[in-house]
Design an enzyme around this catalytic site. Structure first.
Site, short mmCIF file in Angstrom:
data_model
loop_
_atom_site.label_atom_id
_atom_site.label_comp_id
_atom_site.label_asym_id
_atom_site.label_seq_id
_atom_site.Cartn_x
_atom_site.Cartn_y
_atom_site.Cartn_z
N LYS A 40 0.86 -1.18 0.00
CA LYS A 40 0.00 0.00 0.00
C LYS A 40 0.89 1.23 0.00
O LYS A 40 1.67 1.44 0.92
CB LYS A 40 -0.90 -0.01 1.23
CG LYS A 40 -1.79 1.21 1.35
CD LYS A 40 -2.80 1.08 2.47
CE LYS A 40 -3.61 2.34 2.61
NZ LYS A 40 -4.59 2.26 3.70
N LYS B 129 -2.16 -1.43 -3.91
CA LYS B 129 -3.00 -0.25 -3.82
C LYS B 129 -2.14 1.00 -3.82
O LYS B 129 -1.18 1.04 -3.06
CB LYS B 129 -3.80 -0.34 -2.52
CG LYS B 129 -4.66 0.84 -2.21
CD LYS B 129 -5.29 0.69 -0.85
CE LYS B 129 -6.10 1.92 -0.57
NZ LYS B 129 -6.44 2.05 0.83
C1 PBG Z 1 -7.64 3.08 5.60
C2 PBG Z 1 -7.87 3.07 4.15
C3 PBG Z 1 -7.64 4.09 3.20
C4 PBG Z 1 -8.14 3.62 2.00
C5 PBG Z 1 -8.62 2.34 2.22
N1 PBG Z 1 -8.42 2.01 3.54
C6 PBG Z 1 -7.14 5.47 3.35
C7 PBG Z 1 -5.78 5.77 3.77
O1 PBG Z 1 -4.92 4.91 3.90
O2 PBG Z 1 -5.58 6.96 4.03
C8 PBG Z 1 -8.16 4.40 0.72
C9 PBG Z 1 -9.21 4.01 -0.25
C10 PBG Z 1 -9.43 4.96 -1.37
O3 PBG Z 1 -8.76 5.99 -1.51
O4 PBG Z 1 -10.33 4.68 -2.15
N2 PBG Z 1 -6.34 3.08 6.04
#
Ligand code: PBG
Length: 323
Positions: free
Chosen positions: A195, A248
């Protein structure tokens, strides 16, 4: 055989031939729909930064999930917005919290639809970070205990799969142990393994009020510059017991998806995130892009890169288009 014996345009002569020679195809079961539900909401509320996406009440959540299921979508990914936030994210593991209620409801109303839950603290902390703070930074090991509680509360509510998105070290092992010890050895873990830290989560943070109150997420989420590090993140999560892994965001990490596809045997999912969705929506609204075609090309590229499944806010539209 040089030209003119080989003519690539033969493959493209008609629509039918183009269809016959298609290498990558999208089907409704490729898509997972993320859904937001806000505690105490009576009717759904639009999200300004994500046109077409809503914060759901419990009843509109159930309707939306059923509609997605009817279109052939097999899973939803749930996010909750609690009434109360605090430094320890206590609401995240409240057995009667917003997400736990939502899971129970969906499993009752739509038992055949897989309910996946996002396991993270950022929607529940007053400071917006993905764990428990020590000074200005997130304390990794203290956060592991919190994540265990959150995952357990989701499994207890009936979640079909839990998906930790916090990027703490050791979280997959910690969650696996907690689930195994407390009677959920069959609940799979989908790890947000690679991520990246990105501005493309911006609209999502508006959607769930989770923007960090100070600083950023760069001490836990990955830098865009690194792909070998992403492979190690995935490798470690597999060793710790992940059942499926995720990359992601998607479009700015297609190379990561492809490398992971070649290197690992686990199911590989990609999250086409809020910003990737919203920028096309915005351009579509201005008349600068054809939204539907941009959607189709984006999703196709993600699957072609090697993703088995795509989490996308377009899941319903895409399921209709590719039925
Ligand atoms: C929680 C999380 C996030 C997303 C999914 N789970 C946000 C982040 O890490 O700030 C992002 C999903 C999206 O942008 O569609 N940690």
């Amino acid at each position: 055989m040089p030209f003119p014996t080989q003519r690539m345009r033969r493959y493209r002569k008609t629509k039918t031939l183009r269809r016959l020679f298609e290498e990558t195809r999208l089907v409704p079961s490729d898509f997972i729909l993320p859904l937001f539900t806000e505690e105490g909401l009576q009717s759904p509320k639009p999200i300004a930064s994500m046109p077409g996406v809503l914060r759901h009440s419990l009843s509109s959540l159930a309707r939306e999930a059923a509609a997605a299921h009817r279109l052939g979508i097999q899973g939803v990914l749930l996010f909750g917005i609690p009434k109360k936030k605090d430094a320890m994210a206590k609401e995240a593991h409240n057995p009667n919290g917003v997400i736990q209620k939502a899971v129970k409801l969906l499993k009752r109303e739509e038992p055949e639809l897989a309910v996946i839950t996002d396991v993270c603290a950022c929607e529940y902390t007053s400071h917006g970070h993905c764990g428990i703070l020590h000074g200005e930074d997130v304390d990794n090991d203290k956060t592991l205990e919190l994540l265990q509680k959150i995952a357990l509360s989701h499994a207890t509510a009936g979640a079909d799969m839990v998906a930790p998105s916090d990027m703490m070290d050791g979280r997959i092992r910690a969650i696996r142990q907690a689930l195994d010890q407390k009677g959920f050895p069959m609940t799979p873990i989908l790890s947000y393994a690679a991520k990246f830290s990105t501005c493309f989560y911006g609209p999502f943070r508006d959607a769930v009020d989770s923007a960090p109150a100070f600083g950023d997420r760069k001490t836990y989420q990955m830098p865009a510059s690194n792909s070998r590090e992403a492979m190690r993140e995935i490798q470690l999560d597999i060793e710790e017991g992940a059942d499926a892994v995720m990359v992601k965001p998607a479009l700015t990490a297609l190379d990561i998806i492809t490398k992971a596809r070649w290197r690992f045997q686990l199911p590989l999912w990609a999250y086409h995130v809020s910003g990737e969705y919203t920028m096309v929506k915005a351009a579509g609204k201005m008349g600068w892009l054809n939204e539907e075609t941009a959607m189709a090309e984006s999703l196709l590229a993600i699957k072609r890169a090697g993703a088995d499944r795509i989490i996308t806010y377009w899941a319903k539209e895409a399921a209709r288009l590719f039925k």
